[in-house]
Scaffold this motif. Structure first.
Motif, PDB file in Angstrom:
ATOM      1  N   ARG A  19       0.852  -1.191   0.000  1.00  0.00           N
ATOM      2  CA  ARG A  19       0.000   0.000   0.000  1.00  0.00           C
ATOM      3  C   ARG A  19       0.885   1.237   0.000  1.00  0.00           C
ATOM      4  NH1 ARG A  19      -4.236   2.708  -1.499  1.00  0.00           N
ATOM      5  NH2 ARG A  19      -5.092   4.067   0.063  1.00  0.00           N
ATOM      6  N   ALA A  20       1.254   1.684  -1.184  1.00  0.00           N
ATOM      7  CA  ALA A  20       2.053   2.903  -1.304  1.00  0.00           C
ATOM      8  C   ALA A  20       1.156   4.106  -1.007  1.00  0.00           C
ATOM      9  CB  ALA A  20       2.639   3.011  -2.700  1.00  0.00           C
ATOM     10  N   ALA A  21       1.734   5.157  -0.467  1.00  0.00           N
ATOM     11  CA  ALA A  21       0.953   6.319  -0.039  1.00  0.00           C
ATOM     12  C   ALA A  21       0.325   7.056  -1.220  1.00  0.00           C
ATOM     13  CB  ALA A  21       1.839   7.270   0.756  1.00  0.00           C
ATOM     14  N   TRP A  22       0.917   6.979  -2.398  1.00  0.00           N
ATOM     15  CA  TRP A  22       0.429   7.735  -3.546  1.00  0.00           C
ATOM     16  C   TRP A  22      -0.627   7.007  -4.358  1.00  0.00           C
ATOM     17  CZ3 TRP A  22       1.169   5.137  -8.017  1.00  0.00           C
ATOM     18  CH2 TRP A  22       2.155   4.169  -8.021  1.00  0.00           C
ATOM     19  N   THR A  23      -0.903   5.747  -4.064  1.00  0.00           N
ATOM     20  CA  THR A  23      -1.870   4.994  -4.874  1.00  0.00           C
ATOM     21  C   THR A  23      -3.281   5.532  -4.652  1.00  0.00           C
ATOM     22  OG1 THR A  23      -2.058   3.315  -3.163  1.00  0.00           O
ATOM     23  CG2 THR A  23      -0.530   2.872  -4.957  1.00  0.00           C
ATOM     24  N   PRO A  24      -4.032   5.704  -5.717  1.00  0.00           N
ATOM     25  CA  PRO A  24      -5.387   6.231  -5.565  1.00  0.00           C
ATOM     26  C   PRO A  24      -6.327   5.176  -4.995  1.00  0.00           C
ATOM     27  CG  PRO A  24      -4.983   5.687  -7.846  1.00  0.00           C
ATOM     28  CD  PRO A  24      -3.680   5.471  -7.119  1.00  0.00           C
ATOM     29  N   ASP A  25      -7.335   5.641  -4.320  1.00  0.00           N
ATOM     30  CA  ASP A  25      -8.365   4.772  -3.767  1.00  0.00           C
ATOM     31  C   ASP A  25      -9.525   4.768  -4.768  1.00  0.00           C
ATOM     32  OD1 ASP A  25     -10.094   3.317  -2.231  1.00  0.00           O
ATOM     33  OD2 ASP A  25      -9.906   4.575  -0.447  1.00  0.00           O
ATOM     34  N   LEU A  26      -9.603   3.731  -5.585  1.00  0.00           N
ATOM     35  CA  LEU A  26     -10.626   3.676  -6.626  1.00  0.00           C
ATOM     36  C   LEU A  26     -12.026   3.526  -6.049  1.00  0.00           C
ATOM     37  CD1 LEU A  26      -8.795   1.484  -9.261  1.00  0.00           C
ATOM     38  CD2 LEU A  26      -8.973   3.948  -9.147  1.00  0.00           C
ATOM     39  N   LEU A  27     -12.107   2.954  -4.864  1.00  0.00           N
ATOM     40  CA  LEU A  27     -13.410   2.834  -4.214  1.00  0.00           C
ATOM     41  C   LEU A  27     -13.953   4.212  -3.843  1.00  0.00           C
ATOM     42  CD1 LEU A  27     -15.597   0.969  -3.172  1.00  0.00           C
ATOM     43  CD2 LEU A  27     -14.306   0.717  -1.062  1.00  0.00           C
ATOM     44  N   VAL A  28     -13.075   5.127  -3.463  1.00  0.00           N
ATOM     45  CA  VAL A  28     -13.498   6.497  -3.153  1.00  0.00           C
ATOM     46  C   VAL A  28     -14.069   7.163  -4.401  1.00  0.00           C
ATOM     47  CG1 VAL A  28     -12.585   8.783  -2.583  1.00  0.00           C
ATOM     48  CG2 VAL A  28     -12.005   6.850  -1.162  1.00  0.00           C
ATOM     49  N   VAL A  29     -13.396   7.011  -5.514  1.00  0.00           N
ATOM     50  CA  VAL A  29     -13.873   7.616  -6.760  1.00  0.00           C
ATOM     51  C   VAL A  29     -15.234   7.037  -7.142  1.00  0.00           C
ATOM     52  CG1 VAL A  29     -13.368   7.947  -9.213  1.00  0.00           C
ATOM     53  CG2 VAL A  29     -11.517   8.028  -7.552  1.00  0.00           C
ATOM     54  N   THR A  30     -15.379   5.733  -7.024  1.00  0.00           N
ATOM     55  CA  THR A  30     -16.644   5.088  -7.382  1.00  0.00           C
ATOM     56  C   THR A  30     -17.764   5.474  -6.421  1.00  0.00           C
ATOM     57  OG1 THR A  30     -15.312   3.245  -8.197  1.00  0.00           O
ATOM     58  CG2 THR A  30     -17.661   2.876  -8.026  1.00  0.00           C
ATOM     59  N   LEU A  31     -17.448   5.552  -5.122  1.00  0.00           N
ATOM     60  CA  LEU A  31     -18.463   5.967  -4.154  1.00  0.00           C
ATOM     61  C   LEU A  31     -18.928   7.400  -4.405  1.00  0.00           C
ATOM     62  CD1 LEU A  31     -17.222   4.448  -0.788  1.00  0.00           C
ATOM     63  CD2 LEU A  31     -19.455   4.106  -1.825  1.00  0.00           C
ATOM     64  N   VAL A  32     -18.004   8.288  -4.669  1.00  0.00           N
ATOM     65  CA  VAL A  32     -18.383   9.678  -4.947  1.00  0.00           C
ATOM     66  C   VAL A  32     -19.213   9.743  -6.226  1.00  0.00           C
ATOM     67  CG1 VAL A  32     -17.510  11.961  -5.578  1.00  0.00           C
ATOM     68  CG2 VAL A  32     -16.474  10.728  -3.711  1.00  0.00           C
ATOM     69  N   PHE A  33     -18.796   9.004  -7.245  1.00  0.00           N
ATOM     70  CA  PHE A  33     -19.523   9.030  -8.515  1.00  0.00           C
ATOM     71  C   PHE A  33     -20.969   8.601  -8.320  1.00  0.00           C
ATOM     72  CE2 PHE A  33     -21.144   7.185 -12.370  1.00  0.00           C
ATOM     73  CZ  PHE A  33     -20.890   8.190 -13.284  1.00  0.00           C
ATOM     74  N   TRP A  34     -21.181   7.459  -7.671  1.00  0.00           N
ATOM     75  CA  TRP A  34     -22.549   6.970  -7.518  1.00  0.00           C
ATOM     76  C   TRP A  34     -23.329   7.771  -6.487  1.00  0.00           C
ATOM     77  CZ3 TRP A  34     -24.323   5.001 -11.485  1.00  0.00           C
ATOM     78  CH2 TRP A  34     -23.635   4.073 -12.253  1.00  0.00           C
TER      79      TRP A  34
END
Length: 176
Positions: A39-54
Motif C-alpha cells: 500500500r504505497a501512499a500515492w496509490t489512488p483509492d478507486l473505491l473512493v472515486v466510485t463511491l463519490v460518482f454513484w
C-alpha cells in the motif's frame, strides 16, 4: 431537473451495475494493496472515486450507509484502525450527496476540479486518524493520491455512465 443544452438523456441506472462497479472497485483496491509495492501512499483509492460518482449520480441508492459499509470492509481488509476508513467514507458520502445537484450542472473536467477538495478532505481525515492513533507520517507522496483520483474522475464518468447512454437516433417525430 432542467437539462443543459446538448446534454444527453440517460437511461435509468441498473442497480446490479451500480453494486457490481462498487464491488469491482473494492476488489481492485484489494489487488493494489497485495501488489509488489504494497500500500504505497500515492496509490489512488478507486473505491473512493466510485463511491463519490454513484453518490452524486444516484444519491437515493448510494449514500452515507453504503459508504460506511465499504469503509468498514476497507478497514478490515487493510488491517487499519477499525473505523478509520468508515469515518472518512461516511464524511465523503455525506458531502457527495450534499453537493450532487450543484455538481451535475458542470461539465466533467470541471466536476473533477470540484471533487478534488473532497478527495483531499478524505485523505486528510484518514491521515489525521492515523496520526492520532500513533502511526507515522506516510510522507509527502500521500498528497498525490487525491490528485490522481481527480484525474481519474473523467475516466470513471465515461466508464460508469456508458451503460446508461442512449443511442443517438433522433428523428422528426421523436427528438429525444
Amino acid at each position: 431537473m432542467i437539462m443543459r443544452p446538448g446534454q444527453q438523456l440517460l437511461l435509468p441506472a441498473n442497480p446490479v451495475f451500480i453494486w457490481s462497479s462498487l464491488i469491482g472497485a473494492l476488489l481492485i483496491n484489494i489487488l493494489m494493496n497485495m501488489g509488489l509495492l504494497g500500500r504505497a501512499a500515492w496509490t489512488p483509492d478507486l473505491l473512493v472515486v466510485t463511491l463519490v460518482f454513484w453518490s452524486v449520480h444516484q444519491p437515493l441508492r448510494i449514500g452515507v450507509g453504503t459508504a460506511f459499509f465499504f469503509g468498514l470492509v476497507m478497514d478490515v481488509q487493510q488491517g487499519a484502525l477499525l473505523g478509520q476508513h468508515a469515518l472518512a467514507y461516511t464524511v465523503l458520502g455525506y458531502f457527495a450527496v450534499f453537493m450532487h445537484r450543484r455538481l451535475l450542472w458542470f461539465d466533467v473536467p470541471t466536476q473533477a476540479v470540484q471533487v478534488l477538495p473532497l478527495f483531499f478532505a478524505v485523505h486528510a481525515l484518514e491521515l489525521l486518524v492515523r496520526l492520532i492513533a500513533g502511526d507515522g507520517f506516510p510522507g509527502w507522496s500521500h498528497l498525490l493520491a487525491p490528485v490522481i483520483e481527480a484525474v481519474l474522475w473523467p475516466v470513471a464518468s465515461v466508464l460508469l455512465l456508458a451503460p446508461q447512454r442512449r443511442a443517438p437516433d433522433p428523428d422528426d417525430n421523436r427528438p429525444l
